[in-house]
Design an enzyme around this catalytic site. Structure first.
Site, PDB file in Angstrom:
ATOM      1  N   TYR A  14       0.854  -1.204   0.000  1.00 50.87           N
ATOM      2  CA  TYR A  14       0.000   0.000   0.000  1.00 50.87           C
ATOM      3  C   TYR A  14       0.884   1.246   0.000  1.00 50.87           C
ATOM      4  O   TYR A  14       1.854   1.325   0.783  1.00 50.87           O
ATOM      5  CB  TYR A  14      -0.934  -0.003   1.222  1.00 50.87           C
ATOM      6  CG  TYR A  14      -1.952  -1.128   1.117  1.00 50.87           C
ATOM      7  CD1 TYR A  14      -3.151  -0.937   0.429  1.00 50.87           C
ATOM      8  CD2 TYR A  14      -1.678  -2.392   1.623  1.00 50.87           C
ATOM      9  CE1 TYR A  14      -4.061  -1.985   0.271  1.00 50.87           C
ATOM     10  CE2 TYR A  14      -2.576  -3.446   1.474  1.00 50.87           C
ATOM     11  CZ  TYR A  14      -3.763  -3.232   0.793  1.00 50.87           C
ATOM     12  OH  TYR A  14      -4.652  -4.267   0.615  1.00 50.87           O
ATOM     13  N   SER A  15       0.540   2.199  -0.870  1.00 49.75           N
ATOM     14  CA  SER A  15       1.285   3.465  -0.920  1.00 49.75           C
ATOM     15  C   SER A  15       1.024   4.236   0.362  1.00 49.75           C
ATOM     16  O   SER A  15      -0.121   4.313   0.829  1.00 49.75           O
ATOM     17  CB  SER A  15       0.816   4.326  -2.089  1.00 49.75           C
ATOM     18  OG  SER A  15       0.841   3.609  -3.290  1.00 49.75           O
ATOM     19  N   CYS A  73      -0.102   7.552 -10.545  1.00 47.66           N
ATOM     20  CA  CYS A  73      -0.367   6.512  -9.545  1.00 47.66           C
ATOM     21  C   CYS A  73      -1.848   6.139  -9.541  1.00 47.66           C
ATOM     22  O   CYS A  73      -2.718   7.005  -9.670  1.00 47.66           O
ATOM     23  CB  CYS A  73       0.052   6.986  -8.152  1.00 47.66           C
ATOM     24  SG  CYS A  73       0.066   5.655  -6.924  1.00 47.66           S
TER      25      CYS A  73
HETATM   26  P1  FAD Z   1      -7.102 -10.188  -2.941  1.00 49.77           P
HETATM   27  O1  FAD Z   1      -7.876 -10.999  -2.001  1.00 49.77           O
HETATM   28  O2  FAD Z   1      -5.635 -10.430  -3.015  1.00 49.77           O
HETATM   29  O3  FAD Z   1      -7.737 -10.338  -4.364  1.00 49.77           O
HETATM   30  C1  FAD Z   1      -7.075  -9.857  -5.489  1.00 49.77           C
HETATM   31  C2  FAD Z   1      -7.284 -10.860  -6.566  1.00 49.77           C
HETATM   32  O4  FAD Z   1      -8.656 -10.927  -6.893  1.00 49.77           O
HETATM   33  C3  FAD Z   1      -6.592 -10.480  -7.862  1.00 49.77           C
HETATM   34  O5  FAD Z   1      -5.272 -10.920  -7.880  1.00 49.77           O
HETATM   35  C4  FAD Z   1      -7.433 -11.183  -8.875  1.00 49.77           C
HETATM   36  O6  FAD Z   1      -7.023 -12.518  -9.011  1.00 49.77           O
HETATM   37  C5  FAD Z   1      -8.807 -11.167  -8.263  1.00 49.77           C
HETATM   38  N1  FAD Z   1      -9.653 -10.106  -8.833  1.00 49.77           N
HETATM   39  C6  FAD Z   1      -9.509  -8.776  -8.611  1.00 49.77           C
HETATM   40  N2  FAD Z   1     -10.475  -8.121  -9.264  1.00 49.77           N
HETATM   41  C7  FAD Z   1     -11.197  -9.036  -9.913  1.00 49.77           C
HETATM   42  C8  FAD Z   1     -12.315  -8.964 -10.774  1.00 49.77           C
HETATM   43  N3  FAD Z   1     -12.858  -7.799 -11.086  1.00 49.77           N
HETATM   44  N4  FAD Z   1     -12.798 -10.113 -11.274  1.00 49.77           N
HETATM   45  C9  FAD Z   1     -12.242 -11.299 -10.969  1.00 49.77           C
HETATM   46  N5  FAD Z   1     -11.183 -11.430 -10.160  1.00 49.77           N
HETATM   47  C10 FAD Z   1     -10.671 -10.318  -9.647  1.00 49.77           C
HETATM   48  N6  FAD Z   1      -4.466  -0.484  -2.880  1.00 49.77           N
HETATM   49  C11 FAD Z   1      -5.118   0.494  -2.191  1.00 49.77           C
HETATM   50  O7  FAD Z   1      -6.308   0.359  -1.869  1.00 49.77           O
HETATM   51  N7  FAD Z   1      -4.449   1.637  -1.802  1.00 49.77           N
HETATM   52  C12 FAD Z   1      -3.135   1.832  -2.103  1.00 49.77           C
HETATM   53  O8  FAD Z   1      -2.552   2.874  -1.753  1.00 49.77           O
HETATM   54  C13 FAD Z   1      -2.451   0.802  -2.822  1.00 49.77           C
HETATM   55  N8  FAD Z   1      -1.156   0.945  -3.130  1.00 49.77           N
HETATM   56  C14 FAD Z   1      -0.507  -0.027  -3.811  1.00 49.77           C
HETATM   57  C15 FAD Z   1       0.842   0.154  -4.124  1.00 49.77           C
HETATM   58  C16 FAD Z   1       1.521  -0.808  -4.833  1.00 49.77           C
HETATM   59  C17 FAD Z   1       2.976  -0.591  -5.166  1.00 49.77           C
HETATM   60  C18 FAD Z   1       0.848  -1.975  -5.235  1.00 49.77           C
HETATM   61  C19 FAD Z   1       1.561  -3.035  -6.014  1.00 49.77           C
HETATM   62  C20 FAD Z   1      -0.494  -2.164  -4.923  1.00 49.77           C
HETATM   63  C21 FAD Z   1      -1.183  -1.206  -4.204  1.00 49.77           C
HETATM   64  N9  FAD Z   1      -2.517  -1.376  -3.857  1.00 49.77           N
HETATM   65  C22 FAD Z   1      -3.163  -0.368  -3.185  1.00 49.77           C
HETATM   66  C23 FAD Z   1      -3.254  -2.635  -4.146  1.00 49.77           C
HETATM   67  C24 FAD Z   1      -3.115  -3.613  -2.971  1.00 49.77           C
HETATM   68  O9  FAD Z   1      -1.798  -4.049  -2.854  1.00 49.77           O
HETATM   69  C25 FAD Z   1      -3.971  -4.858  -3.101  1.00 49.77           C
HETATM   70  O10 FAD Z   1      -3.676  -5.473  -4.320  1.00 49.77           O
HETATM   71  C26 FAD Z   1      -5.464  -4.596  -3.039  1.00 49.77           C
HETATM   72  O11 FAD Z   1      -5.827  -4.006  -1.804  1.00 49.77           O
HETATM   73  C27 FAD Z   1      -6.230  -5.902  -3.176  1.00 49.77           C
HETATM   74  O12 FAD Z   1      -5.779  -6.813  -2.201  1.00 49.77           O
HETATM   75  P2  FAD Z   1      -6.809  -7.806  -1.477  1.00 49.77           P
HETATM   76  O13 FAD Z   1      -6.016  -8.664  -0.570  1.00 49.77           O
HETATM   77  O14 FAD Z   1      -7.935  -7.055  -0.906  1.00 49.77           O
HETATM   78  O15 FAD Z   1      -7.354  -8.628  -2.700  1.00 49.77           O
END
Ligand code: FAD
Ligand code: A2P
Length: 369
Positions: free
Chosen positions: A148-149, A327
């Site tokens: 997360y940024s 971003c």
């Molecule tokens: P997970 O449970 O990990 O689910 C994600 C997975 O769900 C995906 O890999 C994909 O397989 C699946 N998926 C996603 N969308 C769909 C769809 N529409 N249909 C079907 N499958 C799908 N997030 C923020 O909110 N704020 C930030 O500031 C931020 N900064 C970031 C900075 C960087 C450098 C990076 C790389 C990412 C950043 N993110 C940010 C994103 C964050 O890291 C996560 O990826 C995001 O919160 C989702 O994680 P999760 O565990 O909730 O989702």
């Protein structure tokens, strides 16, 4: 010949090699003095004298000389103080919604206490941290980290230098007729003050701000891509930050922010306030996709705003003091490129060449996900 005469003659002959040797020695010394090429060093001939730089090079080739060590850029920026195997365990200070009534989805501002860390987790504006959500994955293993940024400056929202804040959108999507919630983003949006949180990092040197107080900073953000920009905006325009850093930003900053609805504009009132206080230094342009229409009648995205302001933007981009930061949604990159390609070609410029020059110069910063 009498015996004594013979001895004198023999003694004289015996001195000849000694005289020849002395003569040869005197001649060679005199010749060396007159001919610098034969001297074995160039000190007496200014045309042959090595420049200090050349002398340095020659010196450094000696096995005893230390290799020249140039400090890499941003060497002082902290990285990976805490790794996934041994994360820092902090606690939640606050967690509140950034959306106004009627906003789409959930986007929260969450602040963690870092004060109990040893060493303390320090970071700078533009870096990210990793979060390890509680619980186990489908295979019964601990969850992997999500990045997360960071949305706060190094001083934190309370200026005490011992907190970090994030801006998190809960991931939600439909699959087979069911709503799926993202693991970590849901965990973060639900977490309560006082609860523990596993944090890694900080990481990233891609999105750091230039040190020059007169640099120009163009910011292109969609959704939570505003997080690092919020830290930049505070560093540039928040009076307490300016005082603490002794950094009096005097350049031109221009924030383009994309959100689906007015209620989804993040940190909007802070940015409006900064714009009012610093009208000569800050422009703030919004693209509200589901309320405004672009020239073709479609949703208004930030790339449409970029096209509208292409002339002024290019004037800024041509200035070597200008840095551009992107971003947020990965999907915005092709749109921004397309807009800048057509804006550049109307000036007879090739955007992809220009972009690679900007990247090489460390003036094009991208963090999309
Ligand atoms: P997970 O449970 O990990 O689910 C994600 C997975 O769900 C995906 O890999 C994909 O397989 C699946 N998926 C996603 N969308 C769909 C769809 N529409 N249909 C079907 N499958 C799908 N997030 C923020 O909110 N704020 C930030 O500031 C931020 N900064 C970031 C900075 C960087 C450098 C990076 C790389 C990412 C950043 N993110 C940010 C994103 C964050 O890291 C996560 O990826 C995001 O919160 C989702 O994680 P999760 O565990 O909730 O989702
Ligand atoms: P929309 O969702 O109306 O298509 P948030 O993360 O809060 O949803 O905000 C993301 C913003 O970025 C929304 O306004 C969204 O518009 C917009 N957006 C979606 N896709 C793109 C894209 N390819 N390029 C630029 N902006 C986009």
């Amino acid at each position: 010949m009498a015996y004594s005469e013979a001895r004198v003659l023999a003694g004289g002959l015996a001195h000849i090699p000694i005289l020849v040797g002395v003569f040869w020695f005197i001649q060679s010394v005199l010749l060396r003095r007159l001919d610098p090429k034969k001297q074995g060093n160039t000190a007496s001939d200014p045309t042959q004298r090595k420049t200090p730089a050349a002398e340095k090079t020659a010196d450094s080739s000696s096995p005893k000389a230390k290799p020249k060590t140039k400090k890499p850029a941003h060497a002082d920026v902290p990285v990976n103080t805490y790794k996934p195997k041994q994360p820092f365990v902090g606690s939640v200070i606050e967690n509140y919604s950034l959306l106004k009534e009627g906003g789409i989805g959930r986007v929260n501002h969450i602040t963690f206490d870092l004060s109990k860390g040893n060493p303390q987790l320090k970071y700078v504006e533009g870096q990210s941290i990793g979060i390890i959500p509680d619980g186990l994955d489908a295979k019964g293993k601990p969850h992997k980290i999500r990045l997360y940024s960071i949305a706060s400056t190094r001083h934190g929202d309370n200026f005490a230098g011992n907190t970090v804040s994030l801006c998190v959108r809960q991931l939600q999507y439909e699959q087979d007729g069911e709503t799926v919630n993202g693991v970590c983003s849901t965990f973060l949006c639900d977490i309560k003050p006082g609860e523990k949180i596993k944090i890694t990092g900080p990481v990233g040197k891609e999105m750091l701000l230039p040190e020059d107080e007169e640099s120009n900073v163009v910011m292109l953000a969609t959704g939570t891509g505003i997080a690092p920009m919020r830290a930049y905006m505070r560093k540039m325009f928040e009076p307490k930050e300016r005082e603490k850093n002794g950094w009096n930003y005097r350049g031109k900053a221009w924030l383009f922010m994309g959100a689906p609805k007015t209620e989804n504009l993040l940190y909007d009132s802070d940015f409006e306030h900064y714009q009012k206080e610093f009208p000569d230094n800050l422009r703030y342009t919004k693209a509200i996709s589901r309320e405004q229409k672009n020239a073709k009648g479609g949703r208004m995205y930030i790339q449409d705003r970029v096209l509208e302001h292409a002339k002024e933007l290019f004037e800024l981009i041509e200035n070597p003091k200008t840095h551009i930061y992107l971003c947020g949604l990965k999907g915005m990159e092709p749109g921004i490129d397309e807009a800048l390609t057509s804006a550049a070609s109307s000036k007879g410029l090739n955007w992809s060449e220009l972009r690679s020059q900007l990247r090489k110069a460390g003036r094009w910063h991208v963090e999309t996900y």
